[in-house]
Design a protein around this motif. Structure first.
Motif, PDB file in Angstrom:
ATOM      1  N   ILE A  78       8.029 -36.425 -88.110  1.00 34.36           N
ATOM      2  CA  ILE A  78       7.776 -37.791 -87.618  1.00 34.36           C
ATOM      3  C   ILE A  78       8.676 -38.014 -86.412  1.00 34.36           C
ATOM      4  O   ILE A  78       9.890 -38.069 -86.536  1.00 34.36           O
ATOM      5  N   GLN A  79       8.070 -38.135 -85.238  1.00 35.51           N
ATOM      6  CA  GLN A  79       8.827 -38.255 -84.008  1.00 35.51           C
ATOM      7  C   GLN A  79       9.290 -39.699 -83.769  1.00 35.51           C
ATOM      8  O   GLN A  79       8.599 -40.648 -84.133  1.00 35.51           O
ATOM      9  N   PRO A  80      10.482 -39.890 -83.163  1.00 36.76           N
ATOM     10  CA  PRO A  80      10.949 -41.244 -82.825  1.00 36.76           C
ATOM     11  C   PRO A  80       9.938 -41.959 -81.925  1.00 36.76           C
ATOM     12  O   PRO A  80       9.400 -41.363 -80.992  1.00 36.76           O
ATOM     13  N   SER A  81       9.710 -43.213 -82.205  1.00 40.06           N
ATOM     14  CA  SER A  81       8.672 -43.951 -81.482  1.00 40.06           C
ATOM     15  C   SER A  81       8.989 -44.081 -79.999  1.00 40.06           C
ATOM     16  O   SER A  81       8.095 -44.035 -79.147  1.00 40.06           O
ATOM     17  N   PHE A  82      10.270 -44.230 -79.636  1.00 43.54           N
ATOM     18  CA  PHE A  82      10.567 -44.474 -78.228  1.00 43.54           C
ATOM     19  C   PHE A  82      10.449 -43.199 -77.391  1.00 43.54           C
ATOM     20  O   PHE A  82      10.382 -43.273 -76.161  1.00 43.54           O
ATOM     21  N   LEU A  83      10.393 -42.016 -78.022  1.00 42.68           N
ATOM     22  CA  LEU A  83      10.137 -40.793 -77.269  1.00 42.68           C
ATOM     23  C   LEU A  83       8.643 -40.611 -77.030  1.00 42.68           C
ATOM     24  O   LEU A  83       8.218 -40.139 -75.978  1.00 42.68           O
ATOM     25  N   GLY A 107      20.746 -42.014 -57.587  1.00 41.21           N
ATOM     26  CA  GLY A 107      21.700 -41.301 -58.418  1.00 41.21           C
ATOM     27  C   GLY A 107      21.790 -41.801 -59.844  1.00 41.21           C
ATOM     28  O   GLY A 107      22.658 -41.342 -60.605  1.00 41.21           O
ATOM     29  N   ARG A 108      20.884 -42.702 -60.234  1.00 41.82           N
ATOM     30  CA  ARG A 108      20.924 -43.237 -61.595  1.00 41.82           C
ATOM     31  C   ARG A 108      19.603 -43.913 -61.915  1.00 41.82           C
ATOM     32  O   ARG A 108      18.824 -44.253 -61.019  1.00 41.82           O
ATOM     33  N   ALA A 109      19.346 -44.083 -63.209  1.00 42.42           N
ATOM     34  CA  ALA A 109      18.166 -44.820 -63.672  1.00 42.42           C
ATOM     35  C   ALA A 109      18.599 -45.729 -64.812  1.00 42.42           C
ATOM     36  O   ALA A 109      19.383 -45.327 -65.684  1.00 42.42           O
ATOM     37  N   TRP A 110      18.088 -46.954 -64.794  1.00 39.78           N
ATOM     38  CA  TRP A 110      18.465 -47.956 -65.796  1.00 39.78           C
ATOM     39  C   TRP A 110      17.306 -48.233 -66.754  1.00 39.78           C
ATOM     40  O   TRP A 110      16.151 -48.305 -66.343  1.00 39.78           O
ATOM     41  N   PHE A 111      17.651 -48.391 -68.035  1.00 42.64           N
ATOM     42  CA  PHE A 111      16.724 -48.864 -69.057  1.00 42.64           C
ATOM     43  C   PHE A 111      17.419 -49.952 -69.869  1.00 42.64           C
ATOM     44  O   PHE A 111      18.642 -49.955 -70.014  1.00 42.64           O
ATOM     45  N   THR A 112      16.632 -50.872 -70.365  1.00 43.47           N
ATOM     46  CA  THR A 112      17.127 -51.805 -71.379  1.00 43.47           C
ATOM     47  C   THR A 112      16.370 -51.544 -72.674  1.00 43.47           C
ATOM     48  O   THR A 112      15.226 -51.067 -72.651  1.00 43.47           O
ATOM     49  N   ILE A 113      17.022 -51.830 -73.781  1.00 44.14           N
ATOM     50  CA  ILE A 113      16.387 -51.648 -75.097  1.00 44.14           C
ATOM     51  C   ILE A 113      15.529 -52.875 -75.375  1.00 44.14           C
ATOM     52  O   ILE A 113      16.039 -53.987 -75.511  1.00 44.14           O
ATOM     53  N   ALA A 114      14.214 -52.658 -75.448  1.00 42.73           N
ATOM     54  CA  ALA A 114      13.277 -53.771 -75.635  1.00 42.73           C
ATOM     55  C   ALA A 114      13.136 -54.147 -77.099  1.00 42.73           C
ATOM     56  O   ALA A 114      12.947 -55.326 -77.429  1.00 42.73           O
ATOM     57  N   SER A 115      13.203 -53.175 -77.996  1.00 42.17           N
ATOM     58  CA  SER A 115      13.089 -53.461 -79.431  1.00 42.17           C
ATOM     59  C   SER A 115      13.813 -52.370 -80.209  1.00 42.17           C
ATOM     60  O   SER A 115      14.018 -51.261 -79.700  1.00 42.17           O
ATOM     61  N   ARG A 116      14.191 -52.714 -81.442  1.00 41.05           N
ATOM     62  CA  ARG A 116      14.953 -51.785 -82.277  1.00 41.05           C
ATOM     63  C   ARG A 116      14.307 -51.630 -83.653  1.00 41.05           C
ATOM     64  O   ARG A 116      13.557 -52.501 -84.104  1.00 41.05           O
ATOM     65  N   LEU A 117      14.635 -50.504 -84.286  1.00 38.84           N
ATOM     66  CA  LEU A 117      14.235 -50.273 -85.667  1.00 38.84           C
ATOM     67  C   LEU A 117      15.209 -50.993 -86.604  1.00 38.84           C
ATOM     68  O   LEU A 117      16.215 -51.565 -86.168  1.00 38.84           O
ATOM     69  N   THR A 118      14.930 -50.954 -87.886  1.00 41.24           N
ATOM     70  CA  THR A 118      15.802 -51.636 -88.853  1.00 41.24           C
ATOM     71  C   THR A 118      17.199 -51.031 -88.896  1.00 41.24           C
ATOM     72  O   THR A 118      18.161 -51.705 -89.251  1.00 41.24           O
ATOM     73  N   GLY A 120      18.780 -50.107 -86.284  1.00 39.93           N
ATOM     74  CA  GLY A 120      19.437 -50.404 -85.020  1.00 39.93           C
ATOM     75  C   GLY A 120      19.109 -49.440 -83.887  1.00 39.93           C
ATOM     76  O   GLY A 120      19.475 -49.697 -82.735  1.00 39.93           O
ATOM     77  N   LYS A 121      18.412 -48.343 -84.191  1.00 41.27           N
ATOM     78  CA  LYS A 121      18.043 -47.390 -83.154  1.00 41.27           C
ATOM     79  C   LYS A 121      16.894 -47.959 -82.320  1.00 41.27           C
ATOM     80  O   LYS A 121      16.083 -48.745 -82.800  1.00 41.27           O
ATOM     81  N   PRO A 122      16.798 -47.569 -81.029  1.00 38.65           N
ATOM     82  CA  PRO A 122      15.728 -48.114 -80.179  1.00 38.65           C
ATOM     83  C   PRO A 122      14.344 -47.692 -80.662  1.00 38.65           C
ATOM     84  O   PRO A 122      14.145 -46.548 -81.097  1.00 38.65           O
ATOM     85  N   SER A 123      13.408 -48.601 -80.593  1.00 36.49           N
ATOM     86  CA  SER A 123      12.008 -48.265 -80.859  1.00 36.49           C
ATOM     87  C   SER A 123      11.177 -48.314 -79.574  1.00 36.49           C
ATOM     88  O   SER A 123      10.105 -47.714 -79.502  1.00 36.49           O
ATOM     89  N   SER A 124      11.676 -49.017 -78.556  1.00 31.93           N
ATOM     90  CA  SER A 124      11.027 -49.025 -77.243  1.00 31.93           C
ATOM     91  C   SER A 124      12.052 -49.447 -76.196  1.00 31.93           C
ATOM     92  O   SER A 124      13.029 -50.143 -76.504  1.00 31.93           O
ATOM     93  N   LEU A 125      11.820 -48.995 -74.970  1.00 29.61           N
ATOM     94  CA  LEU A 125      12.710 -49.292 -73.857  1.00 29.61           C
ATOM     95  C   LEU A 125      11.936 -49.992 -72.743  1.00 29.61           C
ATOM     96  O   LEU A 125      10.712 -50.070 -72.775  1.00 29.61           O
ATOM     97  N   ARG A 126      12.673 -50.476 -71.744  1.00 29.35           N
ATOM     98  CA  ARG A 126      12.057 -51.022 -70.543  1.00 29.35           C
ATOM     99  C   ARG A 126      12.795 -50.489 -69.337  1.00 29.35           C
ATOM    100  O   ARG A 126      14.019 -50.636 -69.232  1.00 29.35           O
ATOM    101  N   PHE A 127      12.065 -49.856 -68.431  1.00 28.62           N
ATOM    102  CA  PHE A 127      12.676 -49.324 -67.219  1.00 28.62           C
ATOM    103  C   PHE A 127      13.018 -50.455 -66.256  1.00 28.62           C
ATOM    104  O   PHE A 127      12.250 -51.405 -66.091  1.00 28.62           O
ATOM    105  N   VAL A 128      14.181 -50.339 -65.622  1.00 27.05           N
ATOM    106  CA  VAL A 128      14.638 -51.351 -64.668  1.00 27.05           C
ATOM    107  C   VAL A 128      14.791 -50.688 -63.299  1.00 27.05           C
ATOM    108  O   VAL A 128      15.721 -49.902 -63.097  1.00 27.05           O
TER     109      VAL A 128
END
Length: 367
Positions: A78-83, A107-118, A120-128
């Motif tokens: 079962i693969q992590p949803s955010f991957l 030289g860098r890329a930003w993401f914010t955590i859009a939602s989390r699993l129970t 606390g691990k990320p379930s989806s991200l948002r690119f900035v």
């Protein structure tokens, strides 16, 4: 402030690296192009065809590979949803392409955590994207105009400070060369001297009027043909400027390939005295993999930090390094003959199911 952040804010200029700078300055004087005053940003960099092609090659080849989570060198059932889906409603190839783009230029890329699993691990991200990121001391404080918590930010660092910072000199020179090519394309006439042979000398006003008329006529359709009476003579200096630009543009493409750490063939540049030939696709892709590997490793290691302990994220590079069909089948055939692989293992290498077992025909019982 981080190490690379210092360079992002510094105004240290790169010196001209090649030995043709005297010719460049001469062309700049003739056409009014001053490379040292040209702005260097992502837009100006992407206007350089060789750099744009190199960027597209790197981004597309990283983004087309699937991200897979492994534990003990085996993919998780079962693969992590955010991957599997980094951003909701956006395919990974788009998300990862723009993330790698940001790493290339800034030289860098930003993401914010859009939602989390129970847990606390990320379930989806948002690119900035960089223009939507407010950064203070190397930390993202606002994304899309809204404040973000440090615990909700992910930063992926490249191994350099971004080519618009480290490659300003080369990008400015290439931008000036592209502008010059456009100028020459609109007026493909060698540098010309109009010399008066007979009669009284023309006044300054008459000379200015003659030269202005000559220049205007050369930019029109059919401008390569002109008439002069016996009092005037046109003296063409040197070879047409477009011939001089051929080597210059090739040199510029090589500079862009070096900035992107790509082989010359990737940006259609040629290296004098080099004779590279590839017997198969895998050999060519193997060289390309060396160029994109720093971006692959940066993404893998950063995303792995957000997975459970002992689990790591890896790109599946099988498709990129896969041999052509003929070479692959020859290898598998030899492996079966020598006993290195079974038939079923060989079939698995090409995505086929194990060979079905032969079923004995049913025999009707005797009456």
């Amino acid at each position: 402030m981080g190490f690379f952040d210092f360079w992002k804010t510094s105004e240290v200029e790169s010196p001209w690296a090649d030995n043709s700078h005297l010719e460049t300055i001469t062309l700049a004087d003739l056409y009014g192009i001053t490379p040292d005053k040209l702005p260097v940003n992502r837009s100006s960099a992407m206007s350089i065809p060789s750099l744009a092609k190199g960027r597209n090659i790197i981004c597309s080849n990283v983004a087309r590979m699937p991200l897979v989570a492994y534990r003990d060198n085996k993919p998780l059932s079962i693969q992590p949803s955010f991957l599997q889906q980094i951003q909701h409603g956006i395919p990974n190839i788009s998300t990862l392409s723009w993330a790698v783009d940001s790493m290339i230029f800034f030289g860098r890329a930003w993401f914010t955590i859009a939602s989390r699993l129970t847990d606390g691990k990320p379930s989806s991200l948002r690119f900035v994207p960089e223009h939507e990121a407010d950064v203070e001391n190397g930390r993202l404080v606002k994304a899309y105009g809204k404040e973000v918590k440090p615990a909700d930010t992910i930063r992926i660092d490249a191994i350099h400070e971004g080519i618009i910072n480290s490659g300003k000199g080369a990008i400015r020179e290439a931008t000036a060369l592209e502008a010059l090519a456009a100028e020459v394309g609109g007026n493909p006439i060698p540098h010309t001297i109009l010399r008066q042979k007979e009669g009284a000398d023309l006044t300054k006003e008459q000379r200015d009027e003659l030269l202005a008329h000559w220049r205007a006529q050369r930019t029109k359709q059919g401008g390569s043909v002109a008439y002069l009476n016996k009092a005037m003579e046109a003296d063409f200096q040197g070879q047409p400027a477009e011939n001089l630009l051929i080597d210059g543009r090739n040199h510029s493409a090589l500079q862009m390939a070096r900035l992107l750490t790509l082989p010359a063939w990737a940006v259609d540049a040629t290296v004098q005295g080099a004779s590279l030939s590839y017997s198969n696709r895998a050999s060519r892709n193997s060289e390309l993999l060396d160029a994109i590997n720093p971006y692959i490793e940066a993404i893998e290691q950063t995303f792995s930090m957000w997975l459970p302990y002992g689990t790591c994220a890896k790109f599946d590079t099988t498709e990129l390094v896969q041999e052509d069909t003929k070479t692959q089948f020859e290898y598998l055939g030899a492996a079966i003959q020598t006993g290195l692989l079974t038939e079923d293992e060989a079939r698995g290498r090409v995505g086929l199911e194990p060979k079905p077992e032969k079923q004995e025909p049913e025999v009707d019982p005797e009456p």
